[in-house]
Scaffold this motif. Structure first.
Motif, PDB file in Angstrom:
ATOM      1  N   LYS A 159     -92.647  -2.727 -30.287  1.00 33.17           N
ATOM      2  CA  LYS A 159     -92.892  -2.143 -29.105  1.00 33.17           C
ATOM      3  C   LYS A 159     -94.242  -2.402 -28.797  1.00 33.17           C
ATOM      4  CE  LYS A 159     -91.853   0.942 -25.871  1.00 33.17           C
ATOM      5  NZ  LYS A 159     -91.391   2.311 -26.210  1.00 33.17           N
ATOM      6  N   ASP A 167     -90.527  -3.725 -17.732  1.00 30.97           N
ATOM      7  CA  ASP A 167     -89.158  -3.047 -17.469  1.00 30.97           C
ATOM      8  C   ASP A 167     -88.229  -2.431 -18.617  1.00 30.97           C
ATOM      9  OD1 ASP A 167     -86.058  -3.461 -16.531  1.00 30.97           O
ATOM     10  OD2 ASP A 167     -87.129  -3.942 -14.853  1.00 30.97           O
ATOM     11  N   TYR A 168     -87.813  -1.196 -18.145  1.00 30.04           N
ATOM     12  CA  TYR A 168     -87.122  -0.305 -19.466  1.00 30.04           C
ATOM     13  C   TYR A 168     -86.033  -1.101 -19.656  1.00 30.04           C
ATOM     14  CZ  TYR A 168     -83.897   1.612 -16.015  1.00 30.04           C
ATOM     15  OH  TYR A 168     -82.725   1.834 -15.181  1.00 30.04           O
ATOM     16  N   ARG A 169     -85.026  -1.668 -18.767  1.00 35.06           N
ATOM     17  CA  ARG A 169     -83.971  -2.245 -19.184  1.00 35.06           C
ATOM     18  C   ARG A 169     -84.117  -3.471 -20.051  1.00 35.06           C
ATOM     19  NH1 ARG A 169     -82.578  -3.324 -12.705  1.00 35.06           N
ATOM     20  NH2 ARG A 169     -84.932  -3.975 -12.911  1.00 35.06           N
ATOM     21  N   LYS A 172     -84.728  -1.901 -23.525  1.00 36.90           N
ATOM     22  CA  LYS A 172     -83.471  -1.061 -23.843  1.00 36.90           C
ATOM     23  C   LYS A 172     -82.516  -2.294 -24.256  1.00 36.90           C
ATOM     24  CE  LYS A 172     -82.246   2.668 -22.445  1.00 36.90           C
ATOM     25  NZ  LYS A 172     -81.975   3.727 -21.584  1.00 36.90           N
ATOM     26  N   ASN A 324     -84.047   5.068 -17.900  1.00 31.66           N
ATOM     27  CA  ASN A 324     -85.642   4.937 -17.971  1.00 31.66           C
ATOM     28  C   ASN A 324     -85.855   5.392 -19.227  1.00 31.66           C
ATOM     29  OD1 ASN A 324     -87.703   3.630 -17.011  1.00 31.66           O
ATOM     30  ND2 ASN A 324     -88.699   5.295 -16.110  1.00 31.66           N
ATOM     31  N   LYS A 325     -84.981   5.567 -20.515  1.00 31.28           N
ATOM     32  CA  LYS A 325     -85.532   5.949 -21.683  1.00 31.28           C
ATOM     33  C   LYS A 325     -85.027   4.914 -22.664  1.00 31.28           C
ATOM     34  CE  LYS A 325     -85.670  10.873 -20.619  1.00 31.28           C
ATOM     35  NZ  LYS A 325     -85.408  12.290 -20.920  1.00 31.28           N
ATOM     36  N   SER A 326     -85.759   4.605 -23.816  1.00 24.99           N
ATOM     37  CA  SER A 326     -85.383   3.754 -24.976  1.00 24.99           C
ATOM     38  C   SER A 326     -84.541   4.625 -25.712  1.00 24.99           C
ATOM     39  CB  SER A 326     -86.417   3.136 -25.604  1.00 24.99           C
ATOM     40  OG  SER A 326     -87.046   3.960 -26.298  1.00 24.99           O
TER      41      SER A 326
END
Length: 444
Positions: A159, A167-169, A172, A324-326
């Protein structure tokens, strides 16, 4: 109690331990091996098998896992597949997500750079082992340009390394397959990111399951004058003079050298008498963080699984992709990831005898369900707390912080997932390294 003296005793029957020794419905399951890489000519696993068992490894036959869908990741609102080939994986994601193209390319560049950095490091260290003094100095000088990257990639989490990726995507997607190492990106070492390139040449499953592979190792050990003892669980390891004393339920075995393929916590806390364990190692053991544990379910069914999955694996996440969350940020534990992993030996190996005709064997691994417990891992492989991959693959427990193969206790060698990265190939190589070090220091 019977006593017997051996040249060397190998404890544990995982890939590391084995590599050191030279009516009605029926279902079989592989609790640890779901696929491997590098088993074809020129691959890492193939090379390790060549060293461990010689030309006989060529008798093994391998089925390729679905190259279009080696892994399928299923969220509540999104699905994605991991195909064979890094470029195919990149292109499929860029097609699905054209708007964050810049950050995705940046992530892929980072993965490429990590890969190239460690390949260079491996080449240099291998040269150091074979060169003269002058050659060693010249090889070491080649480390200077890449040293800052080595330091960064070995000391920071995945991380942190991806901190420039916003970008969260993108994050993820990369975290979707981090479950392969039992730890999320927020804790994982940088090597976890290389899973993105893990299947560049495909994934494979042995015909007949793991049994032919195990038999190959056992036959080699027996052919070279060794013995294989089943259901001989070790209860303690002590010292009597120059000899180690290995105690099972009904027998004592003595040897001047031991190779242990057990988890580090099991070896140093449960098996070895504490007076021979250095205080420094005892403190390290106390601070070791384990990888995530899983619930295991083994299912025999007449449901036609081919309608729902291929020979590839399926991972189901208990959340939305576009929230929008891992995955790790919503996890119920620091190391665990809320997911369910499904794999079918029958689909991977239809003629391997994993189930009767018209029926299927299915394995489900999950850390968020109620139908089994991590005690299965503890019972069958002595994994502390049911952990999947031994110590968690975090920066402060990997690379220079792995448990040493040549331990601080003279005559005791260690191999397996506590000494290297998770996976069959890595553990097998660690066993070969342990045998090499032992043979280099002791004449048997």
């Amino acid at each position: 109690m019977n006593k017997k003296i051996f040249d060397t005793i190998v404890i544990g029957s995982g890939a590391g331990g084995l590599s050191t020794g030279k009516s009605g419905d029926k279902y079989t399951f592989d609790t640890g091996l779901h696929y491997v890489i590098g088993c074809l000519e020129g691959g890492r696993l193939s090379a390790s098998l060549e060293v461990a068992v010689g030309q006989t490894h060529r008798s093994l036959k391998w089925n390729m896992v679905d190259p279009v869908e080696i892994n399928r990741y299923v969220y509540n609102d999104f699905e994605d597949s991991f195909p064979m080939g890094f470029e195919n994986f990149k292109n499929s994601l860029l097609y699905k997500f054209p708007d964050p193209k810049e950050t995705m390319n940046k992530s892929f560049d980072i993965v490429d750079d990590i890969d190239q950095t460690f390949r260079k490091l491996m080449q240099i260290t291998q040269n150091i082992e074979t060169k003269s003094l002058f050659g060693k100095i010249a090889a070491l000088s080649r480390l200077v340009p890449i040293f800052p990257k080595i330091l960064r990639y070995t000391s920071k989490t995945s991380k942190e390394i991806l901190s420039e990726v916003s970008d969260y995507r993108d994050l993820k997607i990369l975290e979707s397959f981090s479950g392969e190492c039992g730890v999320g990106l927020e804790q994982a070492t940088s090597i976890v990111l290389l899973i993105a390139k893990y299947f560049s040449n495909g994934a494979f499953y042995p015909q007949g399951g793991t049994k032919p592979l195990i038999n190959l190792f056992c036959d080699t050990i027996l052919r070279n004058g060794g013995q294989v003892m089943k259901k001989a669980g070790v209860t303690s390891i002590g010292k009597e003079g120059d000899f180690f004393k290995v105690v099972t339920q009904n027998r004592e075995y003595f040897s001047k050298t031991i190779i242990s393929n057990t988890d580090a916590k099991v070896l140093y806390s449960d098996l070895l008498t504490q007076e021979i364990v250095p205080e420094k190692v005892q403190k390290i053991i106390q601070n070791t963080v384990l990888s995530a544990s899983n619930f295991y379910t083994f299912v025999g069914t007449d449901l036609d699984l081919s309608k729902y999955m291929t020979s590839g694996n399926v991972t189901i996440f208990d959340q939305n992709f576009f929230d929008n969350k891992s995955p790790s940020s919503t996890s119920s534990s620091k190391i665990g990831l809320n997911r369910h992993f499904l794999t079918s030996p029958t689909l991977k190996d239809p003629n391997g005898g994993h189930s009767t005709k018209g029926k299927y064997s299915l394995e489900i691994l999950s850390n968020n369900c109620e139908f089994a417990t991590p005690l299965s891992n503890l019972h069958y492989v002595s994994a502390p707390n049911g952990s999947m991959y031994g110590p968690a693959q975090t920066p402060n427990q990997t690379f220079r912080n792995f448990y040493p193969i040549e331990t601080h206790i003279p005559g005791l060698y260690h191999c397996g997932s506590s000494t290297t990265f998770a996976g069959v190939s890595s553990c097998l190589s660690s066993g070969l390294d342990a045998a090499k070090k032992l043979l280099g220091h002791h004449k048997l």
